[in-house]
Design a protein around this motif. Sequence first.
Motif, PDB file in Angstrom:
ATOM      1  N   PRO A 294       0.825  -1.210   0.000  1.00  0.00           N
ATOM      2  CA  PRO A 294       0.000   0.000   0.000  1.00  0.00           C
ATOM      3  C   PRO A 294       0.858   1.259   0.000  1.00  0.00           C
ATOM      4  O   PRO A 294       2.022   1.250   0.420  1.00  0.00           O
ATOM      5  N   THR A 295       0.294   2.340  -0.478  1.00  0.00           N
ATOM      6  CA  THR A 295       0.997   3.618  -0.471  1.00  0.00           C
ATOM      7  C   THR A 295       1.076   4.156   0.954  1.00  0.00           C
ATOM      8  O   THR A 295       0.384   3.683   1.861  1.00  0.00           O
ATOM      9  N   ALA A 296       1.913   5.173   1.122  1.00  0.00           N
ATOM     10  CA  ALA A 296       2.045   5.780   2.444  1.00  0.00           C
ATOM     11  C   ALA A 296       0.733   6.394   2.905  1.00  0.00           C
ATOM     12  O   ALA A 296       0.360   6.301   4.079  1.00  0.00           O
ATOM     13  N   GLN A 297       0.019   7.016   1.970  1.00  0.00           N
ATOM     14  CA  GLN A 297      -1.264   7.617   2.327  1.00  0.00           C
ATOM     15  C   GLN A 297      -2.277   6.559   2.749  1.00  0.00           C
ATOM     16  O   GLN A 297      -3.050   6.755   3.692  1.00  0.00           O
ATOM     17  N   ALA A 298      -2.265   5.421   2.055  1.00  0.00           N
ATOM     18  CA  ALA A 298      -3.176   4.346   2.425  1.00  0.00           C
ATOM     19  C   ALA A 298      -2.855   3.801   3.811  1.00  0.00           C
ATOM     20  O   ALA A 298      -3.764   3.464   4.587  1.00  0.00           O
ATOM     21  N   GLN A 299      -1.571   3.734   4.135  1.00  0.00           N
ATOM     22  CA  GLN A 299      -1.185   3.273   5.466  1.00  0.00           C
ATOM     23  C   GLN A 299      -1.622   4.262   6.539  1.00  0.00           C
ATOM     24  O   GLN A 299      -2.063   3.860   7.626  1.00  0.00           O
ATOM     25  N   LEU A 300      -1.517   5.555   6.233  1.00  0.00           N
ATOM     26  CA  LEU A 300      -1.989   6.568   7.183  1.00  0.00           C
ATOM     27  C   LEU A 300      -3.493   6.454   7.397  1.00  0.00           C
ATOM     28  O   LEU A 300      -4.000   6.692   8.500  1.00  0.00           O
ATOM     29  N   ASN A 301      -4.200   6.089   6.346  1.00  0.00           N
ATOM     30  CA  ASN A 301      -5.647   5.918   6.443  1.00  0.00           C
ATOM     31  C   ASN A 301      -6.044   4.536   6.948  1.00  0.00           C
ATOM     32  O   ASN A 301      -7.234   4.206   6.959  1.00  0.00           O
ATOM     33  N   ARG A 302      -5.022   3.743   7.346  1.00  0.00           N
ATOM     34  CA  ARG A 302      -5.246   2.394   7.879  1.00  0.00           C
ATOM     35  C   ARG A 302      -5.968   1.497   6.872  1.00  0.00           C
ATOM     36  O   ARG A 302      -6.845   0.699   7.226  1.00  0.00           O
ATOM     37  N   ARG A 303      -5.597   1.651   5.617  1.00  0.00           N
ATOM     38  CA  ARG A 303      -6.142   0.800   4.555  1.00  0.00           C
ATOM     39  C   ARG A 303      -5.208  -0.388   4.374  1.00  0.00           C
ATOM     40  O   ARG A 303      -4.010  -0.226   4.109  1.00  0.00           O
ATOM     41  N   THR A 304      -5.739  -1.590   4.518  1.00  0.00           N
ATOM     42  CA  THR A 304      -4.931  -2.785   4.368  1.00  0.00           C
ATOM     43  C   THR A 304      -5.035  -3.324   2.948  1.00  0.00           C
ATOM     44  O   THR A 304      -5.967  -2.985   2.195  1.00  0.00           O
ATOM     45  N   SER A 305      -4.089  -4.178   2.597  1.00  0.00           N
ATOM     46  CA  SER A 305      -4.124  -4.813   1.273  1.00  0.00           C
ATOM     47  C   SER A 305      -5.354  -5.687   1.113  1.00  0.00           C
ATOM     48  O   SER A 305      -5.927  -5.779   0.016  1.00  0.00           O
ATOM     49  N   GLU A 306      -5.785  -6.331   2.189  1.00  0.00           N
ATOM     50  CA  GLU A 306      -6.978  -7.163   2.117  1.00  0.00           C
ATOM     51  C   GLU A 306      -8.206  -6.321   1.761  1.00  0.00           C
ATOM     52  O   GLU A 306      -9.043  -6.751   0.955  1.00  0.00           O
ATOM     53  N   GLN A 307      -8.323  -5.138   2.351  1.00  0.00           N
ATOM     54  CA  GLN A 307      -9.453  -4.268   2.040  1.00  0.00           C
ATOM     55  C   GLN A 307      -9.432  -3.807   0.587  1.00  0.00           C
ATOM     56  O   GLN A 307     -10.483  -3.715  -0.064  1.00  0.00           O
ATOM     57  N   VAL A 308      -8.237  -3.551   0.073  1.00  0.00           N
ATOM     58  CA  VAL A 308      -8.118  -3.120  -1.317  1.00  0.00           C
ATOM     59  C   VAL A 308      -8.550  -4.245  -2.257  1.00  0.00           C
ATOM     60  O   VAL A 308      -9.279  -4.016  -3.240  1.00  0.00           O
ATOM     61  N   VAL A 309      -8.125  -5.471  -1.971  1.00  0.00           N
ATOM     62  CA  VAL A 309      -8.505  -6.595  -2.831  1.00  0.00           C
ATOM     63  C   VAL A 309     -10.012  -6.809  -2.795  1.00  0.00           C
ATOM     64  O   VAL A 309     -10.647  -7.055  -3.833  1.00  0.00           O
TER      65      VAL A 309
END
Length: 345
Positions: A294-309
């Motif tokens: 995940p991008t740095a912004q996604a990590q700040l937003n607590r977005r996981t790879s599982e959620q993206v998939v």
Amino acid sequence: MTTYDDRASLTDLTAVVERVRDSVEGVIEGKPEVVRLSLTVLLAEGHLLIEDVPGVGKTMLAKALARSIDCSVRRIQFTPDLLPSDITGVSIWDQQRRDFEFKPGAIFAQVVIGDEINRASPKTQSALLESMEERQVTIDGKTYELPGPFMVVATQNPVEMEGTYPLPEAQRDRFMARVSVGYPSAEAELQMLDVHGGVSPLEDLQPVAHAHEILKLIEAVRGVHVAEAVRRYVVDLVAATRTHPDLRLGASPRATLHLLRAAKASAALSGREYALPDDVQALAVAVLAHRLLPTAQAQLNRRTSEQVVEEIIQHTPVPSAPHQSGYGAVGRTAPAYPSHPPRRL
């Protein structure tokens, strides 16, 4: 190429998987979905990464799967001082023969259990790359084939744990799927106290399948039919990870192949000789998420790879029914849905 003109052969082979499943579930309480994914990876000729906090049964799952099959098993405890030669082997000078003699390492087994793989240095982890992808080991210019079936079942602790190294991207990409065991339910944990309270069930676990039976199963899975529409659906899912704004590293073409193979194994486990989009969707998170960054912004937003998939699955068009989208290959009748759905293993 294996075909399914004889449906009885598929029934006979799935009976073997049922025995293995029952054997493993006798040790791992209340986690049938984890056991099924492990068997799916085994039949798809892949490798399994088990990630979770200590004490939830990661190593026990790996051992139960290995002991349920009558084949050679080696266990490697990954530590910071483990050397690559400890895994692959080393050539030693034989004074009597006046020549180098190769001493095989722990990787020369049909089922290799890598315990806490991310506690070893990246240099040591890289010793697994050739063997996991090409099923061979090259030492001093000589190539040694690994026995079949060959599967690496590795456990790792979360990277937040002390003394762990993050797995390199190339190493994570070699694993077909990642699974998290998770904490058991209260009922399963209570049953675990009854079963495991006195003696470990691993001590009485006996093989219920032979290596040659697993090889037949693998050959059967290779023959599972995947229609053009389903193959395109797999490609679309993987391609979406490469353009998603929350990801700085998408899935590789190897991930596309792994997802297809896993879907074929899932179809065989369900008693079908053809794969469906449902098989792909059910495995997409386990096969793709651990490869994505995940991008740095996604990590700040607590977005996981599982959620993206999961988001990609929701937004990717699903192929229509077989009779509408041509699930059957050219010159081949599209498989009909069974009037009574087969029992899922």
